[in-house]
Scaffold this active site. Structure first.
Site, PDB file in Angstrom:
ATOM      1  N   LYS A 159       5.186  15.940   0.302  1.00 55.42           N
ATOM      2  CA  LYS A 159       3.859  16.552   0.089  1.00 55.42           C
ATOM      3  C   LYS A 159       3.897  17.744  -0.865  1.00 55.42           C
ATOM      4  O   LYS A 159       2.939  18.017  -1.582  1.00 55.42           O
ATOM      5  CB  LYS A 159       3.254  16.963   1.429  1.00 55.42           C
ATOM      6  CG  LYS A 159       2.774  15.763   2.239  1.00 55.42           C
ATOM      7  CD  LYS A 159       1.935  16.212   3.414  1.00 55.42           C
ATOM      8  CE  LYS A 159       1.268  15.029   4.095  1.00 55.42           C
ATOM      9  NZ  LYS A 159       2.211  14.274   4.955  1.00 55.42           N
TER      10      LYS A 159
ATOM     11  N   GLU B  48      -7.480  20.633   4.243  1.00 53.17           N
ATOM     12  CA  GLU B  48      -7.690  20.203   5.622  1.00 53.17           C
ATOM     13  C   GLU B  48      -6.401  19.520   6.042  1.00 53.17           C
ATOM     14  O   GLU B  48      -5.656  18.996   5.204  1.00 53.17           O
ATOM     15  CB  GLU B  48      -8.901  19.286   5.732  1.00 53.17           C
ATOM     16  CG  GLU B  48      -8.647  17.819   5.611  1.00 53.17           C
ATOM     17  CD  GLU B  48      -8.190  17.388   4.235  1.00 53.17           C
ATOM     18  OE1 GLU B  48      -7.209  16.608   4.211  1.00 53.17           O
ATOM     19  OE2 GLU B  48      -8.765  17.767   3.217  1.00 53.17           O
TER      20      GLU B  48
ATOM     21  N   SER C  64      10.338   9.459   3.137  1.00 47.66           N
ATOM     22  CA  SER C  64       9.345  10.460   2.721  1.00 47.66           C
ATOM     23  C   SER C  64       9.532  11.844   3.324  1.00 47.66           C
ATOM     24  O   SER C  64       9.075  12.838   2.765  1.00 47.66           O
ATOM     25  CB  SER C  64       7.938   9.942   3.036  1.00 47.66           C
ATOM     26  OG  SER C  64       7.852   9.550   4.396  1.00 47.66           O
TER      27      SER C  64
END
Ligand SMILES: *Cc1c(COP(=O)(O)O)cnc(C)c1O
Length: 399
Positions: A92, A114, A381
């Site tokens: 991310k 969010e 990931s």
């Protein structure tokens, strides 16, 4: 290589994507589109982005041969792309850095986000601290209760976490609240979206910032195995880690792309998060895509043992890749993902994120059906530290 040039000028991937937002946001999105397309043409921007990926994130992340496990399975060779080794523990951060640099370029000193499980909130709070920006994160109050340690991380990093009390008090309610803040504070605020969703240009922008994953693999795989992999596998929540590794491979016709959705307690149970396999086409988060919704078009609660796959929609480009058959999508249940999680810990000495364990579970399923000279590349990931409580709880252990 076949030419692939999506989205089109209106932000569509075939019938998916587009811009479905309040009139008041149209100007901000236009402004963002212009600033975004200028950024890749600006050598100073590209240099700053690359510098941060190297020195702050620790890129390039290695590819790793899961040799003991491959040997045991007796089929194809399994390789991991190690996004778990990035600063903050997952992919991310690649995207958050790109968007924060863009916000800085656009003169916006305040960023909002969010978050559901809190992972995107932590990545956003991290980059806001790094670049000295004000940061506000919207989070359902139910999620705040479930994800206390990520909430504390965000606070340590200087972010304000705003509890959302509407609806089911989870991610979909936080999405609405973030949109509302953006409308009200458009002059000084940049909305950092955490996956390949949202109105155009977000799906394209997030994909392009995550494409560094696949770009590195395209260089790395020939160095270690002499060629590109036969299959690339990635988990799909909103779909950003998958688009990041898939996109540079789209033109390689011989490379199969497989996305893994969360089948939760089983596709028949109704308790899952497989938007592509079981959703309907609708509008969510400002774009047209597959959405988990009931007959009245109300967004449904999703379920997965992994909080990061628990998103009721999916990026519009995945909908297009599925329809055009360039990628295929499969489901992995909670139970299968947990089994792969434990095997990965013991066989390879790597504790994977539960999201990544879904992708690994699929690789482990297909490897024995393939010959030993075939290569499966799995996008690992993220790391599993954040999932200790969930896994322990399942085993009846209180940490
Ligand atoms: C958030 C997250 C995901 C799911 O999000 P995508 O946008 O589908 O990539 C997958 N893995 C990890 C480790 C995550 O934190």
């Amino acid at each position: 290589m076949k030419p692939y040039d999506f989205p089109d000028a209106t932000g569509h991937f075939g019938p998916y994507g587009g811009v479905f937002v309040a009139e008041t946001l149209m100007h901000a999105l236009d402004e963002l589109r212009v600033a975004y397309s200028a950024c890749w043409q600006d050598p100073a921007f590209v240099q700053a982005y690359r510098y941060e990926l190297k020195h702050f994130v620790g890129r390039p992340s290695p590819v790793y041969h899961a040799s003991r496990w491959s040997e045991k399975l007796g089929g194809a060779q399994i390789w991991f792309k190690r996004e778990d080794l990035n600063h903050t523990g997952a992919h991310k951060i690649n995207n958050c850095i790109g968007q924060a640099l863009l916000a800085r370029q656009m003169g916006k000193p305040r960023v909002i986000a969010e978050t559901g499980a809190g992972q995107h909130g932590v990545a956003t709070a991290t980059v806001a601290a790094r670049y000295g920006m004000e940061c506000v994160v919207y989070m359902g109050s139910e999620d705040i209760r479930r994800q206390a340690s990520n909430v504390y991380r965000m606070k340590l990093l200087g972010a304000t976490v705003v509890p959302v009390e509407s609806g089911s008090r989870t991610l979909k309610d936080a999405l609405n609240e973030a949109m509302r803040d953006w409308v009200a504070n458009i002059e000084n605020t940049f909305y950092i979206i955490g996956t390949v969703a949202g109105p155009h240009p977000y799906p394209q922008m997030v994909r392009d910032f995550q494409a560094i994953i696949g770009q590195e693999c395209i260089t790395q795989m020939p160095e270690v195995v002499g060629r590109q992999p036969d299959v690339v596998v990635a988990s799909v929540g909103g779909g950003s880690n998958a688009m990041g590794i898939f996109h540079p491979y789209i033109g390689f016709d011989d490379v199969q792309l497989v996305g893994v959705e969360a089948a939760g307690e089983g596709m028949d149970s109704g308790r899952h998060a497989a938007s592509l396999a079981a959703g309907q086409v609708g509008v969510l988060h400002g774009n047209r895509t597959y959405v988990m919704q009931n007959e009245d078009g109300q967004v449904q609660e999703t379920h997965s043992v992994s909080a990061g796959l628990d998103y009721p929609g999916v990026g519009p480009e995945h909908a297009w890749l599925m329809d055009s058959k360039r990628a295929t999508y499969v489901g992995i249940t909670d139970e299968e993902a947990l089994a792969a999680f434990h095997d990965c810990c013991r066989t390879e000495g790597i504790i994977p994120a539960l999201e990544s364990a879904h992708a690994i579970a699929h690789a482990v399923k297909i490897a024995p059906t393939m010959s030993k000279d075939k290569v499966i590349l799995v996008n690992l990931s993220g790391r599993g530290d954040k999932d200790m409580h969930t896994v322990a709880e399942r085993a009846g252990i209180v940490l």
